[in-house]
Design a protein around this motif. Structure first.
Motif, mmCIF file in Angstrom:
data_model
loop_
_atom_site.group_PDB
_atom_site.id
_atom_site.type_symbol
_atom_site.label_atom_id
_atom_site.label_comp_id
_atom_site.label_asym_id
_atom_site.label_seq_id
_atom_site.Cartn_x
_atom_site.Cartn_y
_atom_site.Cartn_z
ATOM 1 N N LEU A 93 25.786 41.688 52.421
ATOM 2 C CA LEU A 93 27.003 41.150 51.801
ATOM 3 C C LEU A 93 28.274 41.711 52.449
ATOM 4 N N THR A 94 28.234 41.847 53.745
ATOM 5 C CA THR A 94 29.395 42.393 54.446
ATOM 6 C C THR A 94 30.579 41.429 54.452
ATOM 7 N N HIS A 95 30.320 40.127 54.247
ATOM 8 C CA HIS A 95 31.394 39.138 54.207
ATOM 9 C C HIS A 95 31.903 38.875 52.780
ATOM 10 N N PHE A 96 31.346 39.590 51.802
ATOM 11 C CA PHE A 96 31.741 39.314 50.411
ATOM 12 C C PHE A 96 33.226 39.606 50.215
ATOM 13 N N SER A 97 33.920 38.674 49.526
ATOM 14 C CA SER A 97 35.344 38.869 49.245
ATOM 15 C C SER A 97 35.772 37.943 48.110
ATOM 16 N N ILE A 98 36.590 38.467 47.208
ATOM 17 C CA ILE A 98 37.184 37.610 46.174
ATOM 18 C C ILE A 98 38.582 37.150 46.591
ATOM 19 N N ALA A 99 38.881 37.230 47.875
ATOM 20 C CA ALA A 99 40.195 36.790 48.369
ATOM 21 C C ALA A 99 40.576 35.389 47.901
ATOM 22 N N PRO A 100 39.616 34.405 47.811
ATOM 23 C CA PRO A 100 40.030 33.070 47.357
ATOM 24 C C PRO A 100 40.581 33.049 45.931
ATOM 25 N N ASN A 101 40.351 34.100 45.159
ATOM 26 C CA ASN A 101 40.795 34.130 43.760
ATOM 27 C C ASN A 101 42.062 34.943 43.541
ATOM 28 N N LEU A 102 42.529 35.625 44.554
ATOM 29 C CA LEU A 102 43.599 36.599 44.336
ATOM 30 C C LEU A 102 44.964 35.966 44.096
ATOM 31 N N ALA A 103 45.151 34.730 44.520
ATOM 32 C CA ALA A 103 46.462 34.093 44.345
ATOM 33 C C ALA A 103 46.627 33.451 42.978
ATOM 34 N N ASP A 104 45.522 33.146 42.277
ATOM 35 C CA ASP A 104 45.672 32.415 41.024
ATOM 36 C C ASP A 104 44.711 32.862 39.927
ATOM 37 N N VAL A 105 43.386 32.801 40.136
ATOM 38 C CA VAL A 105 42.449 33.136 39.062
ATOM 39 C C VAL A 105 42.656 34.568 38.582
ATOM 40 N N GLN B 66 40.010 44.846 39.845
ATOM 41 C CA GLN B 66 41.262 44.134 39.547
ATOM 42 C C GLN B 66 41.687 44.295 38.089
ATOM 43 N N GLY B 67 40.903 45.058 37.321
ATOM 44 C CA GLY B 67 41.223 45.253 35.910
ATOM 45 C C GLY B 67 40.675 44.187 34.997
ATOM 46 N N ILE B 68 39.696 43.413 35.465
ATOM 47 C CA ILE B 68 39.094 42.334 34.670
ATOM 48 C C ILE B 68 37.632 42.687 34.414
ATOM 49 N N LEU B 69 37.295 42.970 33.172
ATOM 50 C CA LEU B 69 35.921 43.286 32.796
ATOM 51 C C LEU B 69 35.151 41.983 32.592
ATOM 52 N N ILE B 70 34.088 41.793 33.370
ATOM 53 C CA ILE B 70 33.212 40.641 33.154
ATOM 54 C C ILE B 70 32.216 41.032 32.073
ATOM 55 N N TRP B 71 32.383 40.430 30.925
ATOM 56 C CA TRP B 71 31.619 40.783 29.728
ATOM 57 C C TRP B 71 30.214 40.197 29.760
ATOM 58 N N LYS C 247 44.368 38.210 34.407
ATOM 59 C CA LYS C 247 44.980 39.490 34.049
ATOM 60 C C LYS C 247 46.130 39.294 33.067
ATOM 61 N N ALA C 248 46.907 38.238 33.258
ATOM 62 C CA ALA C 248 48.006 37.967 32.330
ATOM 63 C C ALA C 248 47.472 37.626 30.940
ATOM 64 N N ALA C 249 46.373 36.867 30.879
ATOM 65 C CA ALA C 249 45.762 36.544 29.585
ATOM 66 C C ALA C 249 45.256 37.804 28.895
ATOM 67 N N LEU C 250 44.639 38.696 29.659
ATOM 68 C CA LEU C 250 44.146 39.956 29.099
ATOM 69 C C LEU C 250 45.282 40.854 28.630
ATOM 70 N N ALA C 251 46.402 40.821 29.329
ATOM 71 C CA ALA C 251 47.545 41.621 28.897
ATOM 72 C C ALA C 251 48.066 41.148 27.544
ATOM 73 N N ILE C 252 47.981 39.845 27.306
ATOM 74 C CA ILE C 252 48.411 39.283 26.025
ATOM 75 C C ILE C 252 47.375 39.541 24.951
ATOM 76 N N ASN C 253 46.105 39.365 25.296
ATOM 77 C CA ASN C 253 45.010 39.546 24.334
ATOM 78 C C ASN C 253 43.946 40.455 24.940
ATOM 79 N N PRO C 254 44.077 41.773 24.770
ATOM 80 C CA PRO C 254 43.086 42.690 25.347
ATOM 81 C C PRO C 254 41.685 42.503 24.794
ATOM 82 N N GLN C 255 41.535 41.803 23.664
ATOM 83 C CA GLN C 255 40.210 41.523 23.103
ATOM 84 C C GLN C 255 39.508 40.371 23.816
ATOM 85 N N LEU C 256 40.186 39.688 24.722
ATOM 86 C CA LEU C 256 39.621 38.517 25.393
ATOM 87 C C LEU C 256 38.295 38.870 26.062
#
Length: 459
Positions: free
Chosen positions: A126-138, A198-203, A143-152
């Motif tokens: 997995l040397t090519h693994f990257s979440i770069a396609p998500n960094l501009a929007d997802v 990135q501060g996003i917990l995948i539950w 993160k903004a949704a989580l800042a508003i609702n940390p219980q999300l």
């Protein structure tokens, strides 16, 4: 001298109403008054002592398309919309459950995974693994949704493994090559770790979106029950177990109500079963009552509704608001669901952007890219009638079955407050009684409408 006895104010239920066509749209109405009223032919009995599942919440998917559109709004408009969707103050509807796609879905602007290689060359490390396609929007929108609702609570599902892991070496159609089971298991957890950075917990995770379907024009992958059981029992499950309490939950199936034998096939596998926490369902085939027999067979496995899109097709065209609210918010929850997700959180005025797949879908909100105008759809109001009033930790409680097109689901909130969501699917008004204990109220719902009632327990 005797003091005057003060009359006690009658107990009231607060009422919010949405009608077909949105003449009333989550509108506060005159309260309903409790009293010694008789039961009507349509009678809803609420039993707050009959405690069922604890709720995780209600929400939608932050797809690539949704994140792209929301991130593209002016900063003030974006902040206002996210506060409305995920906040609980003012007009916020308090969404507390969300789903992300691991790589592209049909609602992406291009087809990709997070480990694409030149010429589909194998990349087992997995040397090519990257979440770069998500960094501009997802990532920033989540993160903004989580800042508003940390219980999300955020779950994630892949639409396809990287092409080099598949039997046909293509993101479209095909199956997962058994030789790549180990690499795919590590790929999923690489995603979890990258998002954690990135501060996003995948539950929670699923191993494949709609594993019994091979779409012809967007990423997908057939992954039947025997193969999922081998993958979970021999590869992903042990990796999750090694992480202990920090591991995401694992949901199986992530597909339609009409094939309950599929999740049963995984749950009946002795090696896979211990690693599966829940069964996830979609709405595009079958009916919600399929959830309960599977849950009854494996009561330690939770139930979630993880995808249902709004759109312009039958039966949605004619069923509209009340069909969505009845099937997803009421019937799915009455059949054991702890959480409910609609599909795209946001789409544009043309039902996009998308690369293949559905061209008649709509979002929970539609954003007009020409002027930024927002349309709150039937799905928005179906969600809001539950999410705004039923916080995480509320319990569904017992209530009467459907009568004459009037359906309901009842909850008791952590603070003891009662919530009752009622739909009238008939084209004409329906009058019904609602009773808890020794007190009741009467109410008339317009045809094709949805209401939420809230009240405090009797002193």
């Amino acid at each position: 001298m005797s003091l005057p006895v003060l009359a006690q104010s009658p107990r009231k239920a607060q009422v919010w109403l949405t009608t077909h066509g949105h003449q009333y749209a989550l509108s506060p109405m005159a309260p309903a008054v409790f009293g010694a009223r008789e039961a009507l032919p349509i009678a809803i009995e609420v039993d707050a002592t009959d405690t069922r599942q604890a709720m995780v919440g209600f929400g939608a998917s932050i797809t690539d398309a949704s994140a792209y559109l929301i991130q593209g709004l002016a900063p003030d408009a974006r902040a206002k919309l996210l506060e409305e969707l995920f906040g609980r103050q003012g007009d916020g509807i308090g969404l507390s459950f969300a789903r992300l796609t691991i790589g592209a879905s049909d609602f992406s602007r291009s087809h990709y995974t997070l480990d694409d290689t030149p010429g589909n060359a194998p990349d087992p490390q997995l040397t090519h693994f990257s979440i770069a396609p998500n960094l501009a929007d997802v990532v920033p929108v989540t993160k903004a949704a989580l800042a508003i609702n940390p219980q999300l609570k955020v779950m994630a599902s892949p639409w396809s493994a990287p092409a080099w892991m598949k039997s046909n070496r293509n993101l479209i159609q095909g199956t997962l090559d058994p030789a790549a089971y180990d690499a795919f298991a590590r790929y999923l957890l690489e995603y979890v770790d990258a998002y954690a950075e990135q501060g996003i917990l995948i539950w929670a995770l699923t191993v494949q979106n709609e594993p019994d379907f091979e779409p012809k024009d967007y990423p997908g992958m057939r992954f039947n029950a025997p193969a999922r059981a081998r993958f979970i029992g021999g590869h992903l499950g042990p990796l999750l177990a090694a992480r202990g309490s920090s591991a995401p939950l694992l949901f199986d199936w992530d597909h339609n109500w009409n094939k309950p034998h599929e999740p049963l096939g995984v749950l009946n596998d002795a090696k896979a079963n211990p690693f599966v926490n829940a069964v996830a369902w979609h709405c595009y085939g079958g009916t919600p009552d399929a959830q309960s027999p599977v849950h009854a067979a494996f009561p330690d496995k939770d139930v979630y509704m993880t995808e249902c899109s709004g759109g312009d097709w039958e039966p949605l065209r004619s069923g509209g608001l009340t069909l969505q609210a009845r099937r997803l918010i009421i019937e799915s929850v009455r059949h054991d669901a702890r959480g409910v997700l609609f599909w795209n959180l946001a789409l544009d005025q043309d039902g996009g952007p998308h690369a293949g797949g559905c061209d008649t879908c709509r979002g929970v909100v539609d954003i007009d890219t020409r002027d930024g105008a927002l349309t709150r759809t039937d799905e928005y109001y179906a969600l809001a009638h539950a999410s705004r009033f039923v916080p995480p930790g509320a319990h569904r409680v017992g209530s009467s079955e459907e009568v004459d097109g009037v359906d309901n689901v009842a909850f008791v909130n952590p603070d003891g407050g009662r919530v009752l969501v009622v739909t009238n699917s008939a084209p004409v008004p329906r009058t019904f009684s609602v009773r808890e204990g020794d007190s009741a109220f009467h109410y008339t719902l317009p045809g094709k409408s949805l209401a939420t009632f809230t009240w405090s327990p009797a002193p």
